[in-house]
Design an enzyme around this catalytic site. Structure first.
Site, mmCIF file in Angstrom:
data_model
loop_
_atom_site.group_PDB
_atom_site.id
_atom_site.type_symbol
_atom_site.label_atom_id
_atom_site.label_comp_id
_atom_site.label_asym_id
_atom_site.label_seq_id
_atom_site.Cartn_x
_atom_site.Cartn_y
_atom_site.Cartn_z
ATOM 1 C CG ASN A 1 -1.699 1.245 1.400
ATOM 2 O OD1 ASN A 1 -1.810 2.037 0.468
ATOM 3 N ND2 ASN A 1 -2.294 1.428 2.582
ATOM 4 C CE LYS B 1 0.063 3.367 4.782
ATOM 5 N NZ LYS B 1 -0.011 3.529 6.217
ATOM 6 C CG HIS C 1 -5.903 1.839 4.992
ATOM 7 N ND1 HIS C 1 -5.510 2.727 5.976
ATOM 8 C CD2 HIS C 1 -4.871 0.989 4.813
ATOM 9 C CE1 HIS C 1 -4.291 2.412 6.368
ATOM 10 N NE2 HIS C 1 -3.879 1.360 5.678
ATOM 11 C CD GLU D 1 -2.985 5.423 6.809
ATOM 12 O OE1 GLU D 1 -2.956 5.579 5.577
ATOM 13 O OE2 GLU D 1 -2.042 4.922 7.448
ATOM 14 C CD GLU E 1 -3.634 -2.721 7.091
ATOM 15 O OE1 GLU E 1 -2.558 -3.006 6.588
ATOM 16 O OE2 GLU E 1 -4.190 -1.624 6.924
ATOM 17 N N GLY F 1 2.426 1.697 10.833
ATOM 18 C CA GLY F 1 3.473 2.719 10.755
ATOM 19 C C GLY F 1 4.154 3.012 12.082
ATOM 20 C CB SER G 1 4.838 -2.461 12.072
ATOM 21 O OG SER G 1 4.480 -1.122 12.364
#
Ligand code: PEP
Length: 251
Positions: free
Chosen positions: A10, A12, A93, A95, A164, A170, A209
């Site tokens: 991904n 992003k 996702h 985010e 996730e 991250g 991660s």
């Protein structure tokens, strides 16, 4: 029987024309690992150039609008992604669930819209740190699945789930092997409840991660059928060893 692993990157909001060489390098290296499916989900505007640069390699998007077309300024439909050369898209996702306040119902509509045009889907779920610490991770992810899984699956396009944990994205932190195993087993049982025997064939990816140093341990966990990789997918030097780790577990 173990499912073929899928390792998807991904990117992003990263990726310019200058990065097409990195995509070429990843695509070329991935041919050495035919036992693993590999994909890169790039910014929508890069899809067409990326898919022309690496014919036959799976390029995906990171989001779609649920509607087929219409007055949705700035949005991209599933058919537009397909038309640009994508074969898959991420939906839901964390985010986007957070920043764009996407609901489970919206994520479900996006997944259904993608599958309907033949676009494979990686549907993301995952809990916050607060929920994990309060002991509610499995229930929260279960509720997300109840609300966002498509009503039915078809033979033309594949659904995969990405677990996730938000707090692992991250951050360099990852759940324990036992926590990942517990979550993936619970997702598997929900998939079988929902789709019958077909639910056993839906790949469940872990994301958060993942890097070369922890990939082998993660891929060895039951019902971990691959990974969704953010930061470590941007460079071939970081991503290819993760693909190699998936191939090594395949045997
Ligand atoms: C992601 O955002 O999907 C992700 C898994 O990111 P990272 O690998 O950087 O944690």
């Amino acid at each position: 029987m173990a499912l073929k692993k899928l390792v998807a990157g991904n990117w992003k909001m990263h990726g310019l024309s200058a990065d097409l060489d990195e995509i070429r390098e990843i695509a070329t290296a991935s041919r050495d690992y035919p036992a693993v499916d590999v994909a890169l989900c790039v910014p929508a505007i890069l899809i067409e150039r990326a898919s022309r640069a690496v014919p036959g390699f799976a390029i995906g998007g990171q989001d779609i609008h649920h509607a087929e077309k219409g007055a949705h300024t700035g949005c991209t439909s599933a058919l537009m992604l397909l038309d640009a050369g994508a074969s898959l898209s991420i939906v839901g996702h964390s985010e986007r669930r957070e920043a764009q306040r996407e609901s489970d119902a919206e994520v479900k509509a996006k997944a259904q819209s993608a599958l309907a045009v033949g676009l494979n889907v990686i549907l993301c779920v995952g809990e916050s740190l607060e929920v994990r610490e309060a002991g509610g991770a499995v229930a929260t992810v279960g509720a997300q699945l109840n609300g966002s899984l498509p009503d039915s699956l078809n033979a033309e396009a594949e659904l995969a789930i990405a677990y996730e944990p938000i707090w692992a994205i991250g951050t360099g932190k990852i759940p324990t092997v036992a926590e990942i195993g517990e979550m993936h087993a619970s997702i598997r049982s929900r998939l079988v409840d929902r789709y019958g025997a077909y639910g056993s064939n839906v790949r469940i990816l872990y994301g958060g991660s993942v890097k070369a140093s922890n990939a082998a341990e993660i891929f060895a966990i039951a019902d971990v059928d691959g990974a969704l990789v953010g930061g470590a997918s941007l460079k071939a030097a970081d991503f290819v060893p993760i693909i190699a780790a998936a191939a090594a577990v395949e045997g």
